[in-house]
Design a protein around this motif. Structure first.
Motif, PDB file in Angstrom:
ATOM      1  N   SER A 134      38.565  45.399  38.003  1.00 10.03           N
ATOM      2  CA  SER A 134      39.996  45.144  38.178  1.00 10.03           C
ATOM      3  C   SER A 134      40.320  43.655  38.055  1.00 10.03           C
ATOM      4  O   SER A 134      41.214  43.260  37.300  1.00 10.03           O
ATOM      5  N   ALA A 135      39.581  42.817  38.799  1.00  9.14           N
ATOM      6  CA  ALA A 135      39.884  41.385  38.798  1.00  9.14           C
ATOM      7  C   ALA A 135      39.597  40.749  37.447  1.00  9.14           C
ATOM      8  O   ALA A 135      40.299  39.823  37.027  1.00  9.14           O
ATOM      9  N   GLY A 136      38.570  41.228  36.742  1.00  7.99           N
ATOM     10  CA  GLY A 136      38.197  40.631  35.462  1.00  7.99           C
ATOM     11  C   GLY A 136      39.220  40.818  34.373  1.00  7.99           C
ATOM     12  O   GLY A 136      39.197  40.105  33.364  1.00  7.99           O
ATOM     13  N   ALA A 137      40.148  41.767  34.561  1.00 11.57           N
ATOM     14  CA  ALA A 137      41.201  41.967  33.566  1.00 11.57           C
ATOM     15  C   ALA A 137      42.254  40.871  33.635  1.00 11.57           C
ATOM     16  O   ALA A 137      42.988  40.641  32.667  1.00 11.57           O
ATOM     17  N   ALA A 138      42.350  40.178  34.767  1.00  9.47           N
ATOM     18  CA  ALA A 138      43.378  39.150  34.944  1.00  9.47           C
ATOM     19  C   ALA A 138      42.805  37.744  35.065  1.00  9.47           C
ATOM     20  O   ALA A 138      43.530  36.767  34.878  1.00  9.47           O
ATOM     21  N   TYR A 139      41.517  37.633  35.372  1.00  7.67           N
ATOM     22  CA  TYR A 139      40.910  36.320  35.586  1.00  7.67           C
ATOM     23  C   TYR A 139      39.767  36.102  34.597  1.00  7.67           C
ATOM     24  O   TYR A 139      38.980  37.009  34.330  1.00  7.67           O
ATOM     25  N   SER A 140      39.677  34.884  34.084  1.00  7.69           N
ATOM     26  CA  SER A 140      38.587  34.521  33.191  1.00  7.69           C
ATOM     27  C   SER A 140      37.293  34.384  34.003  1.00  7.69           C
ATOM     28  O   SER A 140      37.331  34.280  35.235  1.00  7.69           O
ATOM     29  N   PRO A 141      36.129  34.390  33.342  1.00  2.00           N
ATOM     30  CA  PRO A 141      34.851  34.388  34.081  1.00  2.00           C
ATOM     31  C   PRO A 141      34.696  33.253  35.087  1.00  2.00           C
ATOM     32  O   PRO A 141      34.311  33.475  36.241  1.00  2.00           O
ATOM     33  N   LEU A 173      37.298  33.565  38.031  1.00  2.00           N
ATOM     34  CA  LEU A 173      36.943  34.646  38.943  1.00  2.00           C
ATOM     35  C   LEU A 173      35.779  34.236  39.831  1.00  2.00           C
ATOM     36  O   LEU A 173      35.781  34.499  41.042  1.00  2.00           O
ATOM     37  N   ALA A 174      34.768  33.580  39.254  1.00  2.00           N
ATOM     38  CA  ALA A 174      33.630  33.128  40.054  1.00  2.00           C
ATOM     39  C   ALA A 174      34.069  32.107  41.103  1.00  2.00           C
ATOM     40  O   ALA A 174      33.661  32.186  42.271  1.00  2.00           O
ATOM     41  N   LEU A 175      34.917  31.155  40.707  1.00  2.00           N
ATOM     42  CA  LEU A 175      35.372  30.135  41.651  1.00  2.00           C
ATOM     43  C   LEU A 175      36.200  30.750  42.773  1.00  2.00           C
ATOM     44  O   LEU A 175      35.995  30.428  43.952  1.00  2.00           O
ATOM     45  N   GLY A 176      37.125  31.639  42.440  1.00  2.00           N
ATOM     46  CA  GLY A 176      37.944  32.271  43.468  1.00  2.00           C
ATOM     47  C   GLY A 176      37.110  33.076  44.441  1.00  2.00           C
ATOM     48  O   GLY A 176      37.321  33.033  45.667  1.00  2.00           O
ATOM     49  N   ARG A 177      36.145  33.796  43.912  1.00  2.00           N
ATOM     50  CA  ARG A 177      35.255  34.587  44.760  1.00  2.00           C
ATOM     51  C   ARG A 177      34.444  33.687  45.682  1.00  2.00           C
ATOM     52  O   ARG A 177      34.321  33.966  46.882  1.00  2.00           O
ATOM     53  N   LEU A 178      33.900  32.606  45.152  1.00  2.00           N
ATOM     54  CA  LEU A 178      33.069  31.711  45.951  1.00  2.00           C
ATOM     55  C   LEU A 178      33.882  30.944  46.983  1.00  2.00           C
ATOM     56  O   LEU A 178      33.409  30.703  48.105  1.00  2.00           O
ATOM     57  N   LEU A 179      35.093  30.562  46.645  1.00  2.00           N
ATOM     58  CA  LEU A 179      35.949  29.871  47.619  1.00  2.00           C
ATOM     59  C   LEU A 179      36.270  30.782  48.799  1.00  2.00           C
ATOM     60  O   LEU A 179      36.233  30.358  49.960  1.00  2.00           O
ATOM     61  N   ALA A 180      36.616  32.037  48.497  1.00  2.00           N
ATOM     62  CA  ALA A 180      36.897  32.986  49.581  1.00  2.00           C
ATOM     63  C   ALA A 180      35.663  33.186  50.455  1.00  2.00           C
ATOM     64  O   ALA A 180      35.751  33.187  51.690  1.00  2.00           O
ATOM     65  N   GLY A 181      34.511  33.327  49.812  1.00  2.00           N
ATOM     66  CA  GLY A 181      33.284  33.496  50.579  1.00  2.00           C
ATOM     67  C   GLY A 181      32.940  32.276  51.407  1.00  2.00           C
ATOM     68  O   GLY A 181      32.521  32.397  52.568  1.00  2.00           O
ATOM     69  N   ALA A 182      33.099  31.080  50.826  1.00  2.00           N
ATOM     70  CA  ALA A 182      32.769  29.853  51.544  1.00  2.00           C
ATOM     71  C   ALA A 182      33.677  29.647  52.758  1.00  2.00           C
ATOM     72  O   ALA A 182      33.225  29.168  53.809  1.00  2.00           O
ATOM     73  N   LEU A 183      34.944  30.001  52.626  1.00  2.00           N
ATOM     74  CA  LEU A 183      35.870  29.859  53.762  1.00  2.00           C
ATOM     75  C   LEU A 183      35.462  30.764  54.915  1.00  2.00           C
ATOM     76  O   LEU A 183      35.441  30.348  56.078  1.00  2.00           O
ATOM     77  N   LEU A 205      48.876  41.436  42.016  1.00  2.00           N
ATOM     78  CA  LEU A 205      48.365  41.324  43.374  1.00  2.00           C
ATOM     79  C   LEU A 205      47.045  42.076  43.532  1.00  2.00           C
ATOM     80  O   LEU A 205      46.147  41.624  44.252  1.00  2.00           O
ATOM     81  N   SER A 206      46.899  43.212  42.862  1.00  2.00           N
ATOM     82  CA  SER A 206      45.665  43.994  42.997  1.00  2.00           C
ATOM     83  C   SER A 206      44.456  43.227  42.491  1.00  2.00           C
ATOM     84  O   SER A 206      43.368  43.298  43.085  1.00  2.00           O
ATOM     85  N   ALA A 207      44.622  42.472  41.399  1.00  2.00           N
ATOM     86  CA  ALA A 207      43.508  41.700  40.861  1.00  2.00           C
ATOM     87  C   ALA A 207      43.113  40.584  41.819  1.00  2.00           C
ATOM     88  O   ALA A 207      41.916  40.341  42.060  1.00  2.00           O
ATOM     89  N   THR A 208      44.097  39.900  42.389  1.00  2.00           N
ATOM     90  CA  THR A 208      43.806  38.831  43.342  1.00  2.00           C
ATOM     91  C   THR A 208      43.183  39.395  44.613  1.00  2.00           C
ATOM     92  O   THR A 208      42.250  38.801  45.182  1.00  2.00           O
ATOM     93  N   ALA A 209      43.664  40.554  45.065  1.00  2.00           N
ATOM     94  CA  ALA A 209      43.082  41.184  46.253  1.00  2.00           C
ATOM     95  C   ALA A 209      41.624  41.558  46.007  1.00  2.00           C
ATOM     96  O   ALA A 209      40.774  41.400  46.890  1.00  2.00           O
ATOM     97  N   ASN A 210      41.328  42.032  44.803  1.00  2.00           N
ATOM     98  CA  ASN A 210      39.945  42.368  44.481  1.00  2.00           C
ATOM     99  C   ASN A 210      39.070  41.126  44.430  1.00  2.00           C
ATOM    100  O   ASN A 210      37.897  41.164  44.820  1.00  2.00           O
ATOM    101  N   MET A 211      39.613  40.006  43.943  1.00  2.00           N
ATOM    102  CA  MET A 211      38.858  38.762  43.921  1.00  2.00           C
ATOM    103  C   MET A 211      38.544  38.301  45.344  1.00  2.00           C
ATOM    104  O   MET A 211      37.412  37.857  45.634  1.00  2.00           O
ATOM    105  N   VAL A 212      39.512  38.407  46.246  1.00  2.00           N
ATOM    106  CA  VAL A 212      39.282  38.036  47.643  1.00  2.00           C
ATOM    107  C   VAL A 212      38.262  38.980  48.280  1.00  2.00           C
ATOM    108  O   VAL A 212      37.377  38.546  49.040  1.00  2.00           O
ATOM    109  N   TYR A 213      38.367  40.273  47.975  1.00  2.00           N
ATOM    110  CA  TYR A 213      37.393  41.234  48.489  1.00  2.00           C
ATOM    111  C   TYR A 213      35.985  40.856  48.041  1.00  2.00           C
ATOM    112  O   TYR A 213      35.038  40.905  48.831  1.00  2.00           O
ATOM    113  N   LEU A 214      35.842  40.480  46.775  1.00  2.00           N
ATOM    114  CA  LEU A 214      34.533  40.078  46.254  1.00  2.00           C
ATOM    115  C   LEU A 214      33.967  38.902  47.043  1.00  2.00           C
ATOM    116  O   LEU A 214      32.765  38.828  47.299  1.00  2.00           O
TER     117      LEU A 214
END
Length: 315
Positions: free
Chosen positions: A31-38, A41-51, A214-223
């Motif tokens: 889902s997230a990969g359809a709206a975010y480039s590689p 998506l990696a940066l958003g996922r890692l930022l959420a995880g790091a926080l 919103l669904s793509a961003t929510a999936n990125m945060v979930y990741l």
């Protein structure tokens, strides 16, 4: 008095949490990969995880890892949290999902080889047999997912293989660090290093987040929160209590779980080859994690009684 859970059972449970969450990540990445480039998506996922990991570190007051743990944290952060996530996201845009799954599943084999070379781990026959069975299952799942319209470019194949190498290198580098620091420390600072390495994609992340659904961003945060912050921590906890080779073999359960989740959540009915491949993956994991039975003492021979009696006469 309540029974205490053995460390071995806790490590097995932690590994189970990891593989379930990593399997769920494939649905969210789709889902997230359809709206975010590689890279974004990696940066958003890692930022959420790091926080999330940083907040838990503050609550637990664990502080900085010891100096001896930093080399492993730095290497695993750059390779596994940084390179692996970016090139895997990119590679999955260049090849079909089945081909990507087959290529990335070279990773556990590389972990066993690197663990034997650099960590002195023993590659027992059960581990090798289990990994062979699981890899055959992963190939079967990959072939069944590719289909007639599957596509693969040289660039995509190279990126998926690079992801497998980065994954294996990150795991083998992480193992020594866990001898000096906690699983939370190793994961949190590794995630932060990976996020720092992905900061060049910050501009893409901001631009794409402004127009992403919103669904793509929510999936990125979930990741970031679950398959990264939680699952990488439970992985590190289990890795500290077993060998890198056995932990790598455990991840062969992921393709089987992905098949089941796609069936349950997306209504994607698996074919016979897919189900057979998933069953092989799980069977191989069971073999690789099994321990040989303790050999029973040899039964007394027919002359044992006479020898014992003779011994008594000579005393």
């Amino acid at each position: 008095m309540p029974k205490t859970v053995s460390p071995a059972r806790l490590a097995l449970a932690a590994a189970g949490v990891t593989v379930v969450l990593w399997a769920s990540a494939f649905v969210s990445i789709r889902s997230a990969g359809a709206a975010y480039s590689p890279g974004a998506l990696a940066l958003g996922r890692l930022l959420a995880g790091a926080l999330v990991l940083g907040a838990v570190l503050l609550v637990r007051r664990e502080g900085l890892p010891p100096r001896a743990a930093w080399p492993g944290i730095l290497v695993s952060g750059l390779l596994w949290f940084g390179v692996y996530m970016v090139v895997l996201n990119w590679g999955e845009q260049e090849v079909d999902a089945g081909t990507a799954a087959m290529l990335v599943n070279v990773g556990p084999l590389l972990i066993a080889l690197l663990g034997a070379r650099f960590l002195g781990e023993r590659m027992g026959p059960r581990l090798l047999a289990g990994m062979a069975v699981s890899f055959a299952g992963a190939v079967a799942v990959g072939l069944s997912m590719s289909g007639e319209d599957g596509h693969a470019s040289v660039l995509g194949v190279g990126l998926c293989l690079l992801a497998a190498v980065a994954y294996a290198g990150g795991v083998v580098a992480q193992k020594p660090a866990l001898a000096h620091a906690s699983a939370l420390q190793v994961t949190a600072f590794g995630c932060a290093i990976g996020a720092a390495a992905c900061l060049p994609f910050a501009g893409q992340l901001v631009a794409e987040a402004s127009r992403a659904p919103l669904s793509a961003t929510a999936n990125m945060v979930y990741l970031g929160v679950f398959p990264t912050a939680l699952a990488f921590t439970t992985w590190a906890y289990a890795l500290a209590r077993t060998t890198a080779g056995r932990m790598g073999a455990t991840t062969y359960a992921v393709p089987a779980l992905v098949v089941l989740m796609a069936w349950a959540l997306l209504g994607e009915l698996p074919g016979a080859l897919t189900l057979a491949g998933g069953a092989l993956c799980l069977a191989g994991v069971a073999v690789s994690r099994s321990r040989p039975r303790a050999s029973a003492p040899p039964a007394p021979g027919p002359d044992a009684g006479r020898k014992e009696a003779a011994g008594e006469r000579h005393r």
